[in-house]
Design an enzyme around this catalytic site. Structure first.
Site, short mmCIF file in Angstrom:
data_model
loop_
_atom_site.label_atom_id
_atom_site.label_comp_id
_atom_site.label_asym_id
_atom_site.label_seq_id
_atom_site.Cartn_x
_atom_site.Cartn_y
_atom_site.Cartn_z
N CYS A 116 -74.84 -41.67 82.37
CA CYS A 116 -73.51 -42.01 82.84
C CYS A 116 -72.35 -41.73 81.94
O CYS A 116 -72.15 -42.19 81.09
CB CYS A 116 -73.39 -43.74 83.05
SG CYS A 116 -74.67 -44.39 84.18
N ALA A 117 -72.04 -40.54 82.12
CA ALA A 117 -71.56 -39.71 80.85
C ALA A 117 -70.00 -39.87 80.75
O ALA A 117 -69.50 -39.68 79.65
CB ALA A 117 -71.84 -38.25 80.82
N ALA A 118 -69.41 -40.03 81.79
CA ALA A 118 -67.91 -39.97 81.96
C ALA A 118 -67.08 -41.16 81.18
O ALA A 118 -67.72 -42.07 81.41
CB ALA A 118 -67.29 -39.55 83.34
N GLY A 120 -67.07 -39.11 78.50
CA GLY A 120 -67.53 -38.18 77.55
C GLY A 120 -67.58 -38.65 76.19
O GLY A 120 -67.93 -37.52 75.24
N LYS A 122 -69.62 -40.33 74.35
CA LYS A 122 -70.95 -40.31 73.84
C LYS A 122 -71.47 -38.80 74.12
O LYS A 122 -72.28 -38.39 73.21
CB LYS A 122 -71.73 -41.43 74.40
CG LYS A 122 -71.15 -42.89 73.92
CD LYS A 122 -72.13 -44.20 74.44
CE LYS A 122 -71.21 -45.37 74.27
NZ LYS A 122 -70.30 -45.45 75.40
N ASP A 167 -75.05 -38.66 92.12
CA ASP A 167 -75.55 -40.17 91.72
C ASP A 167 -76.73 -40.07 90.91
O ASP A 167 -77.46 -39.14 91.40
CB ASP A 167 -75.77 -40.89 93.15
CG ASP A 167 -76.41 -42.35 92.94
OD1 ASP A 167 -76.75 -42.82 91.63
OD2 ASP A 167 -76.76 -43.08 93.84
N ASP A 185 -75.92 -45.33 79.71
CA ASP A 185 -74.81 -46.43 79.21
C ASP A 185 -74.24 -46.66 80.57
O ASP A 185 -73.04 -46.12 80.71
CB ASP A 185 -74.09 -45.09 78.19
CG ASP A 185 -72.70 -45.92 77.83
OD1 ASP A 185 -72.94 -47.11 77.34
OD2 ASP A 185 -71.58 -45.46 77.65
N CYS A 239 -71.53 -52.11 76.64
CA CYS A 239 -70.25 -52.61 75.93
C CYS A 239 -69.94 -54.01 76.17
O CYS A 239 -68.97 -54.55 76.41
CB CYS A 239 -68.98 -51.95 75.77
SG CYS A 239 -68.44 -51.50 77.31
N1 SAM Z 1 -70.78 -43.07 78.57
C1 SAM Z 1 -69.56 -42.75 78.91
C2 SAM Z 1 -68.74 -42.73 77.45
O1 SAM Z 1 -69.12 -42.79 76.45
O2 SAM Z 1 -67.58 -42.18 77.44
C3 SAM Z 1 -68.91 -44.24 79.39
C4 SAM Z 1 -69.67 -44.42 80.51
S1 SAM Z 1 -68.92 -45.70 81.54
C5 SAM Z 1 -69.55 -47.16 80.94
C6 SAM Z 1 -70.18 -45.85 82.97
C7 SAM Z 1 -69.83 -44.44 83.90
O3 SAM Z 1 -71.09 -44.70 84.71
C8 SAM Z 1 -68.70 -44.38 84.82
O4 SAM Z 1 -68.04 -43.22 84.46
C9 SAM Z 1 -69.26 -44.50 86.25
O5 SAM Z 1 -68.43 -43.42 87.13
C10 SAM Z 1 -70.59 -43.98 85.97
N2 SAM Z 1 -71.57 -44.46 87.18
C11 SAM Z 1 -71.55 -45.19 87.92
N3 SAM Z 1 -72.42 -45.44 88.87
C12 SAM Z 1 -73.13 -44.42 88.59
C13 SAM Z 1 -74.21 -43.72 89.24
N4 SAM Z 1 -74.80 -44.04 90.21
N5 SAM Z 1 -74.53 -42.35 89.07
C14 SAM Z 1 -73.96 -41.59 87.99
N6 SAM Z 1 -72.79 -42.46 87.23
C15 SAM Z 1 -72.49 -43.45 87.78
#
Ligand code: SAM
Length: 317
Positions: A116-118, A120, A122, A167, A185, A239
């Site tokens: 769950c990278a965005a 970004g 981490k 996804d 994350d 978090c």
């Molecule tokens: N790791 C990120 C950082 O350090 O900047 C923060 C991640 S944030 C807590 C959670 C992310 O999970 C969101 O960007 C969201 O779009 C993504 N997300 C939610 N459901 C998802 C899925 N089924 N597949 C992929 N990403 C997903």
């Protein structure tokens, strides 16, 4: 003793982007600008370290005792207009958010999946830990947020990241080959973020939303542990300071997984660590780590670490 932190008193954490500049060069250039480095004499004295942070005055800064590429400045020190920030040499990233990549400890050359990278933060830290050498698959469902991630990688000189706008539950070893390390994350309540601690009041704790998040967190963590046969270490982080999204997620998952064990999340850290999960969850609580704003002077955060079992080892849960 040291004070509880709120938004106004939380120190300013600055992560050095070691892809573009070494820690010693970054420290030297801050000193050249007139900043004075305060040395922490005893790296085992956590209370003394926290006291030193809370006593930092205007022109002083310190190096974190857990994350060597993290610098600590007085609260609200403004860096957005600083040339080093504009050039991508430093990132403004809270200490809590630096713990997962540090604890995952992927070596340069290895293959990492950031589930769950965005936006970004981490991912960029994972890439720095790899020295930009190896690969980080950065997956996120949200196109706009993933674009922010791509822009950030470009700004800060990261070239080892491959983004996947899907996804994560549709992604497996065929799309991301030979993944060795995984960071999970997922979306969470954000209840640990300083300035949002009001969420702790029962009146605003949205139980329904937390149950929904928890369902997703369990699903994605199981996916990480089941679908990547070459993975050897998985870090789960939130978090959130709610056990429903933390110890309870780990408890549910570890009892259903055969080929992983839970390990002490603090064992990678060189400095002392004091906040762990609740005793209520036995060994699970003991092995999972929390950061707490009222103690650690950073955001509230939770981390659990799974390692693949070796031949002859058993998951005792
Ligand atoms: N790791 C990120 C950082 O350090 O900047 C923060 C991640 S944030 C807590 C959670 C992310 O999970 C969101 O960007 C969201 O779009 C993504 N997300 C939610 N459901 C998802 C899925 N089924 N597949 C992929 N990403 C997903």
């Amino acid at each position: 003793s040291y004070p509880d932190v709120d938004k106004a008193s939380k120190p300013r954490f600055v992560r050095i982007n070691t892809i573009l500049i070494s820690v010693s060069d970054a420290i030297d250039s801050f000193r050249d600008e007139g900043w004075k480095l305060v040395h922490q004499k005893d790296a085992k004295d956590y209370d003394g370290f926290l006291e030193n942070i809370s006593n930092l005055v205007e022109d002083q800064f310190m190096v974190d005792i857990h994350i060597p590429e993290l610098l600590i400045f007085p609260p609200n020190t403004e860096f957005h207009a600083h040339q080093a920030y504009k050039d991508g040499l430093i990132l403004l990233q809270d200490k809590a958010s630096c713990l997962p990549a540090h604890i995952l400890k992927a070596e340069p050359g290895s293959i990492v999946l950031d589930m769950c990278a965005a936006p970004g933060m981490k991912t960029s830290h994972l890439a720095a830990k790899l020295n930009n050498n190896g690969k980080v698959y950065a997956v996120d469902l949200d196109t706009k947020r993933l674009k922010t991630l791509e822009d950030l990688m470009q700004k800060i000189g990261v070239t080892c990241v491959e983004t996947i706008n899907k996804d994560i539950l549709q992604i497996n070893n065929i799309h991301c080959k030979d993944v060795e390390y995984i960071l999970v994350d997922p979306s969470c309540s954000g209840s640990g973020i300083v300035g949002r601690l009001d969420l702790l009041e029962p009146a605003v704790k949205d139980v329904k939303r937390i149950q929904k998040l928890r369902g997703f967190q369990i699903m994605i963590l199981k996916h990480a542990l089941r679908r990547f046969p070459n993975a050897k270490k998985v870090v789960y982080s939130t978090c959130s300071i709610y056990p429903e999204e933390n110890e309870e997620v780990i408890q549910e998952v570890i009892t259903q997984i055969k080929n992983y064990k839970l390990v002490d999340a603090s064992s990678v850290l060189k400095g002392p660590w004091i906040n762990f999960g609740s005793d209520k969850y036995g060994d699970i609580g003991k092995f999972c780590l929390y950061s707490k704003p009222e103690k650690d002077m950073c955001n509230g955060f939770f981390i659990a670490v799974f390692e693949r079992l070796k031949d002859g080892e058993e998951n005792k849960y």
